[in-house]
Enzyme design. Sequence first.
Site, PDB file in Angstrom:
ATOM      1  N   ASN A   9      36.932  50.681  35.764  1.00 13.60           N
ATOM      2  CA  ASN A   9      38.183  50.035  36.164  1.00 13.60           C
ATOM      3  C   ASN A   9      39.341  50.741  35.470  1.00 13.60           C
ATOM      4  O   ASN A   9      39.625  50.481  34.303  1.00 13.60           O
ATOM      5  CB  ASN A   9      38.139  48.546  35.794  1.00 13.60           C
ATOM      6  N   LYS A  16      38.629  50.287  31.636  1.00 15.68           N
ATOM      7  CA  LYS A  16      37.575  49.371  31.224  1.00 15.68           C
ATOM      8  C   LYS A  16      36.267  49.772  31.902  1.00 15.68           C
ATOM      9  O   LYS A  16      36.289  50.333  32.996  1.00 15.68           O
ATOM     10  CB  LYS A  16      37.944  47.929  31.598  1.00 15.68           C
ATOM     11  N   ARG A  90      37.270  51.066  40.805  1.00 15.76           N
ATOM     12  CA  ARG A  90      38.380  50.289  41.361  1.00 15.76           C
ATOM     13  C   ARG A  90      39.452  51.268  41.824  1.00 15.76           C
ATOM     14  O   ARG A  90      39.957  52.072  41.042  1.00 15.76           O
ATOM     15  CB  ARG A  90      38.945  49.352  40.301  1.00 15.76           C
ATOM     16  N   HIS A 179      45.645  44.307  42.761  1.00 11.76           N
ATOM     17  CA  HIS A 179      44.843  43.586  41.759  1.00 11.76           C
ATOM     18  C   HIS A 179      43.805  42.685  42.429  1.00 11.76           C
ATOM     19  O   HIS A 179      43.417  41.645  41.888  1.00 11.76           O
ATOM     20  CB  HIS A 179      45.736  42.742  40.836  1.00 11.76           C
ATOM     21  N   HIS A 206      47.995  37.477  37.209  1.00 14.42           N
ATOM     22  CA  HIS A 206      47.413  38.642  36.542  1.00 14.42           C
ATOM     23  C   HIS A 206      48.548  39.342  35.803  1.00 14.42           C
ATOM     24  O   HIS A 206      49.374  40.025  36.402  1.00 14.42           O
ATOM     25  CB  HIS A 206      46.772  39.578  37.569  1.00 14.42           C
ATOM     26  N   ARG A 239      57.146  49.477  35.371  1.00 14.46           N
ATOM     27  CA  ARG A 239      57.578  49.429  36.763  1.00 14.46           C
ATOM     28  C   ARG A 239      58.695  48.415  36.962  1.00 14.46           C
ATOM     29  O   ARG A 239      58.694  47.362  36.338  1.00 14.46           O
ATOM     30  CB  ARG A 239      56.387  49.095  37.667  1.00 14.46           C
ATOM     31  N   VAL A 330      47.983  40.184  28.968  1.00 12.56           N
ATOM     32  CA  VAL A 330      49.048  39.284  28.533  1.00 12.56           C
ATOM     33  C   VAL A 330      48.694  37.838  28.873  1.00 12.56           C
ATOM     34  O   VAL A 330      48.846  36.939  28.048  1.00 12.56           O
ATOM     35  CB  VAL A 330      50.389  39.679  29.188  1.00 12.56           C
ATOM     36  N   GLU A 332      45.862  36.373  29.206  1.00 10.54           N
ATOM     37  CA  GLU A 332      44.761  35.814  28.422  1.00 10.54           C
ATOM     38  C   GLU A 332      45.100  35.633  26.944  1.00 10.54           C
ATOM     39  O   GLU A 332      44.524  34.772  26.281  1.00 10.54           O
ATOM     40  CB  GLU A 332      43.529  36.718  28.534  1.00 10.54           C
ATOM     41  N   GLU A 380      36.942  42.142  36.561  1.00 10.75           N
ATOM     42  CA  GLU A 380      36.974  42.978  37.754  1.00 10.75           C
ATOM     43  C   GLU A 380      35.694  43.796  37.899  1.00 10.75           C
ATOM     44  O   GLU A 380      35.256  44.095  39.015  1.00 10.75           O
ATOM     45  CB  GLU A 380      38.192  43.905  37.693  1.00 10.75           C
TER      46      GLU A 380
END
Length: 395
Positions: A9, A16, A90, A179, A206, A239, A330, A332, A380
């Site tokens: 990912n 990840k 992903r 996402h 997310h 962004r 962020v 979590e 994910e």
Amino acid sequence: MSQKILAINSGSSSLKFKLYELSEQTVLASGHVDRIGQRNSTFTFEIHGQKTIQAEKMDDHLAAIQAVVNGLLTSHVIEHKSEIIAVGHRISHGGRFYTHPVKVDAAVKAKIKELSVLSPLHNPVNLAGIEAFEKILPEAAEVATFDTSFHYTIPPKAYMYGLPYNYFKDHDIRRYGFHGPSHEYIVLKARELFGTQQTRRMITCHLGNGASLCAALDGKSVNSSMGFTPLAGLLMGTRSGDIDPEIIPFIEERFHMSSEDVRKMLNQDSGLLGLSGLSNDVRDLNQAAKAGNQRAQLALDVYVHQIQQYIGAYTTDLNGLDMLVFTAGVGEHSAMIRQAVCAQLTFLGVKLDDEKNRADALRIDAPNSRVKVAVIPTDEEAIIARDIKQVLGIK
């Protein structure tokens, strides 16, 4: 020699991974590389409940992938690379071409590259990851899971833009949403944990270096804050999120910038980093704001305000709200952001339990909250692993 599958990912500044035992789909090893391309990047590796964290400069995603493979070998989770029979990736943008996961071949790689113009921070590193694994694990099958696929249930009234219709008909310009694996996992997990009736009208947040919200009705996406590209929607780490379209030609003309220069600025030099002039990381900005840095506080205020606006809008899409879920780095781990967001949602009946919120508990709503509020770690990679087995026909 047991067979294994690897879920990869790649985010814009992170990577990840999880290695699964194929027969039982148990996680053998996992980890993540954070702050790729920055001076303070770290590599976290976990096996048998033992976690190691080391500072290791990662210039790009290719260096991160090599570190992952080396870690699996040196830890003896695998004795030989041939044990990994498939790698799932992903992929950010699938356009109109991919509404489901697919096995990677030359044509798929060409499409991922073609769509890089729509996701310049992600598709190129996703493709680089595929090509790196082709060299490192040449015998392993590769599967692509697309960020956009989960959002194909969004209705036309939510995905159409107010442009001449031929831009949609002939050039597929529409809202796609991103996402997807994260929002899909959270929706499925919330319904499993709390039941389908208590989660009919759900907003999933997310919040990471990239950030998006999803409105889900009866388990299906009906709106997403990201749009034609992952640049749209919320202000993010680097962004811009949504801006007045006229700003773009204004900047091009006033500062004699090319469209490519502006694209780079909007994707890499804007957001929390651009507003604060300090960092794209909420942790850094929170610390600076506490020390009196006004631009850091401004960046956080804008970030929180935009999340609140989308929650309000998506509650309208859902005609009410049963559950609000925070996830990703962020979402979590930042009790401060969750508290700030929910502070302006009392009109919906949202009330937090401050102690549970500070503890990052599963449920953080107060007993008298009309809306359930949860913190669910995203996974994910579990969606990617599921897709590998589905595409390859593995029982």
